[in-house]
Design a protein around this motif. Structure first.
Motif, PDB file in Angstrom:
ATOM      1  N   SER A   1      19.506   7.356  -7.254  1.00 36.86           N
ATOM      2  CA  SER A   1      19.984   7.495  -8.634  1.00 36.86           C
ATOM      3  C   SER A   1      18.834   7.731  -9.620  1.00 36.86           C
ATOM      4  N   LYS A   2      17.601   7.569  -9.165  1.00 40.93           N
ATOM      5  CA  LYS A   2      16.460   7.756 -10.061  1.00 40.93           C
ATOM      6  C   LYS A   2      16.228   9.250 -10.314  1.00 40.93           C
ATOM      7  N   PRO A   3      15.947   9.627 -11.560  1.00 38.53           N
ATOM      8  CA  PRO A   3      15.853  11.059 -11.888  1.00 38.53           C
ATOM      9  C   PRO A   3      14.712  11.792 -11.198  1.00 38.53           C
ATOM     10  N   TYR A   4      13.659  11.094 -10.822  1.00 42.70           N
ATOM     11  CA  TYR A   4      12.516  11.755 -10.198  1.00 42.70           C
ATOM     12  C   TYR A   4      12.612  11.808  -8.672  1.00 42.70           C
ATOM     13  N   VAL A   5      13.667  11.259  -8.091  1.00 35.08           N
ATOM     14  CA  VAL A   5      13.801  11.203  -6.633  1.00 35.08           C
ATOM     15  C   VAL A   5      14.667  12.357  -6.134  1.00 35.08           C
ATOM     16  N   LYS A   6      14.123  13.130  -5.199  1.00 35.89           N
ATOM     17  CA  LYS A   6      14.845  14.251  -4.590  1.00 35.89           C
ATOM     18  C   LYS A   6      15.221  13.988  -3.133  1.00 35.89           C
ATOM     19  N   TYR A   7      14.540  13.029  -2.519  1.00 38.56           N
ATOM     20  CA  TYR A   7      14.865  12.694  -1.137  1.00 38.56           C
ATOM     21  C   TYR A   7      14.511  11.237  -0.875  1.00 38.56           C
ATOM     22  N   VAL A   8      15.283  10.599   0.025  1.00 42.61           N
ATOM     23  CA  VAL A   8      15.011   9.220   0.437  1.00 42.61           C
ATOM     24  C   VAL A   8      14.895   9.188   1.957  1.00 42.61           C
TER      25      VAL A   8
ATOM     26  N   PRO B   1       9.562  12.903  -4.608  1.00 46.00           N
ATOM     27  CA  PRO B   1       9.988  13.771  -5.709  1.00 46.00           C
ATOM     28  C   PRO B   1      10.297  15.196  -5.270  1.00 46.00           C
ATOM     29  N   MET B   2      10.253  15.450  -3.963  1.00 41.97           N
ATOM     30  CA  MET B   2      10.598  16.767  -3.424  1.00 41.97           C
ATOM     31  C   MET B   2      11.318  16.582  -2.102  1.00 41.97           C
ATOM     32  N   VAL B   3      12.015  17.616  -1.665  1.00 41.51           N
ATOM     33  CA  VAL B   3      12.688  17.577  -0.371  1.00 41.51           C
ATOM     34  C   VAL B   3      11.670  17.992   0.694  1.00 41.51           C
TER      35      VAL B   3
ATOM     36  N   TYR C   1       0.852  -1.192   0.000  1.00 43.18           N
ATOM     37  CA  TYR C   1       0.000   0.000   0.000  1.00 43.18           C
ATOM     38  C   TYR C   1       0.888   1.243   0.000  1.00 43.18           C
ATOM     39  N   PRO C   2       1.554   1.509  -1.111  1.00 42.64           N
ATOM     40  CA  PRO C   2       2.562   2.568  -1.132  1.00 42.64           C
ATOM     41  C   PRO C   2       1.972   3.967  -1.048  1.00 42.64           C
ATOM     42  N   ALA C   3       2.680   4.830  -0.333  1.00 39.13           N
ATOM     43  CA  ALA C   3       2.312   6.253  -0.316  1.00 39.13           C
ATOM     44  C   ALA C   3       2.796   6.928  -1.595  1.00 39.13           C
ATOM     45  N   PHE C   4       3.930   6.475  -2.108  1.00 39.70           N
ATOM     46  CA  PHE C   4       4.495   6.987  -3.360  1.00 39.70           C
ATOM     47  C   PHE C   4       4.709   5.808  -4.298  1.00 39.70           C
ATOM     48  N   THR C   5       4.357   5.971  -5.558  1.00 39.37           N
ATOM     49  CA  THR C   5       4.467   4.872  -6.524  1.00 39.37           C
ATOM     50  C   THR C   5       5.345   5.269  -7.706  1.00 39.37           C
ATOM     51  N   GLN C   6       5.967   4.265  -8.301  1.00 42.65           N
ATOM     52  CA  GLN C   6       6.839   4.481  -9.447  1.00 42.65           C
ATOM     53  C   GLN C   6       6.029   4.950 -10.666  1.00 42.65           C
ATOM     54  N   PRO C   7       6.688   5.612 -11.618  1.00 42.07           N
ATOM     55  CA  PRO C   7       6.008   5.935 -12.885  1.00 42.07           C
ATOM     56  C   PRO C   7       5.496   4.654 -13.538  1.00 42.07           C
TER      57      PRO C   7
ATOM     58  N   SER D   1       9.970   6.603 -18.349  1.00 45.42           N
ATOM     59  CA  SER D   1       9.144   7.626 -18.981  1.00 45.42           C
ATOM     60  C   SER D   1       9.316   8.958 -18.259  1.00 45.42           C
ATOM     61  N   VAL D   2       9.164  10.024 -18.993  1.00 42.56           N
ATOM     62  CA  VAL D   2       9.247  11.361 -18.417  1.00 42.56           C
ATOM     63  C   VAL D   2       7.883  11.697 -17.833  1.00 42.56           C
ATOM     64  N   VAL D   3       7.866  11.994 -16.540  1.00 43.78           N
ATOM     65  CA  VAL D   3       6.603  12.254 -15.858  1.00 43.78           C
ATOM     66  C   VAL D   3       6.585  13.700 -15.374  1.00 43.78           C
ATOM     67  N   SER D   4       5.509  14.407 -15.666  1.00 44.78           N
ATOM     68  CA  SER D   4       5.312  15.743 -15.129  1.00 44.78           C
ATOM     69  C   SER D   4       4.693  15.586 -13.756  1.00 44.78           C
ATOM     70  N   ILE D   5       5.499  15.691 -12.723  1.00 44.38           N
ATOM     71  CA  ILE D   5       5.045  15.384 -11.371  1.00 44.38           C
ATOM     72  C   ILE D   5       4.201  16.522 -10.797  1.00 44.38           C
ATOM     73  N   PHE D   6       4.668  17.751 -10.953  1.00 41.81           N
ATOM     74  CA  PHE D   6       3.962  18.897 -10.395  1.00 41.81           C
ATOM     75  C   PHE D   6       3.340  19.726 -11.515  1.00 41.81           C
ATOM     76  N   THR D   7       2.046  19.968 -11.403  1.00 46.11           N
ATOM     77  CA  THR D   7       1.371  20.804 -12.398  1.00 46.11           C
ATOM     78  C   THR D   7       1.582  22.287 -12.085  1.00 46.11           C
ATOM     79  N   ASP D   8       1.698  22.622 -10.809  1.00 43.28           N
ATOM     80  CA  ASP D   8       2.051  23.975 -10.361  1.00 43.28           C
ATOM     81  C   ASP D   8       2.586  23.845  -8.948  1.00 43.28           C
ATOM     82  N   ASN D   9       2.702  24.974  -8.223  1.00 43.34           N
ATOM     83  CA  ASN D   9       3.295  24.886  -6.883  1.00 43.34           C
ATOM     84  C   ASN D   9       2.297  24.484  -5.805  1.00 43.34           C
TER      85      ASN D   9
END
Length: 373
Positions: free
Chosen positions: A182-189, A214-216, A117-123, A128-136
């Motif tokens: 190392s994943k391009p969409y990951v900003k924090y672990v 995908p964010m800090v 039951y993941p809180a965050f899921t892979q693309p 694939s290039v994913v647009s994660i944030f539509t705005d702020n």
């Protein structure tokens, strides 16, 4: 001495007595406000209603045991395939993973599996290039969420685990941090552990979790900014200076050649303690074999002390680290341990000011005594 001289001496003496009385009255009347080392956060240390650590020892509710634990040996097919496991083959521990089909290994020491039951899921499509944030103000929870099954033994917690087993858990953290960062969409672990039903654990088998985002997160971003500002002003790492100060003060719990344990000055939680490496590094990826051993030893010792002092309390622990190379010069990874011994109510939730009824100095002293018994 004439009357005027005697009067002058008496006046000075009386003034000093009044000053001492006022200072003692202040010390006795008021709780303390303490500010966090880095965060713009105040904590009330409630000295007027301070409790002894042993007062917090109480009966702990346990998780209802299931007839079949999906994390126990023999039930590997009840979980998703392990993305990584440490397996014992011919007397040696090797790193491998579960086959996608067929029988799964049962001679594992540590398994890392996707969270059901993941809180965050892979693309949806790898690469694939994913647009994660539509705005702020809006985005998608793209990332990863894994479970680290820490031992084939159901209830082998850090306080009781063999040192070699704890080392394997640390190595699992290191390997997954390397892979996920190392994943391009990951900003924090985020690497964390929930122990006990009151601390959010839903399964009783020894495990921790890893979430890649995908964010800090805000708290980490604030720590980075504070560390950077301190470095720009003093040309030193703030954590290195904290270590230097705390190892000479009343809040130190334990240290070895590579790590120090102390109760932080503005502890939010009763019995809170931090484990901090003496060597400057922004995350755990560069730990040497000897440092992993030292970390395992200090983990076991400090958690055993916590267990003895407050009767095996529920707790959360979490690594604070960075995967941004730009923070390396000023950020210093550490492990924060939050025993779940208090309830945050209306004041704390509405103000962000926390009330701690166990002074950090008392917490450190009690943990020290338990270690030295």
């Amino acid at each position: 001495m004439n009357d005027q001289g005697e009067k002058s001496v008496l006046d000075v003496r009386n003034a000093k007595m009044v000053q001492c009385f006022l200072l003692s009255t202040i010390d006795m009347t008021y709780n303390e406000l303490r500010k966090d080392y880095l965060l713009d956060r105040w904590v009330v240390i409630a000295k007027e209603r301070a409790r002894r650590p042993s007062d917090l020892a109480k009966f702990r509710p346990t998780l209802t045991s299931t007839l079949v634990c999906p994390m126990c040996v023999g039930n590997e097919n009840m979980t998703p395939p392990a993305t990584m496991l440490f397996q014992k083959v011919n007397g040696e521990v090797i790193c491998s993973q579960d086959p996608l089909s067929g029988e799964r290994p049962k001679d594992w020491r540590v398994r890392v599996i996707p969270n059901l039951y993941p809180a965050f899921t892979q693309p949806k499509k790898p690469g694939s290039v994913v647009s994660i944030f539509t705005d702020n103000t809006f985005g998608y929870a793209i990332g990863d969420h894994e479970v680290v099954v820490e031992s084939p033994i159901h209830n082998e917690e850090p306080a009781d685990a063999e040192l070699k087993q704890l080392e394997l858990v640390i190595y699992a953290y290191i390997e997954r941090l390397k892979y996920l960062s190392s994943k391009p969409y990951v900003k924090y672990v985020s690497i964390f552990r929930n122990y006990g039903i009151e601390a959010g654990a839903s399964l009783s088998h020894a495990h921790s979790q890893i979430v890649a985002t995908p964010m800090v997160p805000k708290i980490l971003e604030d720590e980075y900014n504070a560390g950077k500002a301190y470095f720009e002003e003093h040309k030193r790492c703030i954590f290195c200076d904290i270590i230097d100060k705390e190892t000479k003060g009343p809040r130190i719990v334990l240290e070895n050649e590579d790590f120090v344990v102390f109760a932080p000055f503005a502890s939010v939680n009763p019995m809170e303690f931090w484990i901090v490496p003496k060597k400057h590094a922004q995350n755990i990826q560069s730990l040497t074999a000897s440092e992993v051993s030292a970390f395992a030893q200090i983990l076991k010792t400090s958690f055993k002390a916590l267990k003895d002092v407050v009767n095996d309390p529920p707790y959360n622990y979490a690594f604070h680290l960075s995967i941004d190379p730009n923070t390396g010069i000023f950020y210093h990874w550490h492990l924060e341990v939050y025993p779940k011994l208090a309830i945050w109510a209306g004041f704390e939730k509405s103000t962000g000011i926390y009330i701690n009824t166990v002074t950090p100095e008392s917490a450190a002293e009690s943990l020290q005594k338990a270690i030295n018994l």
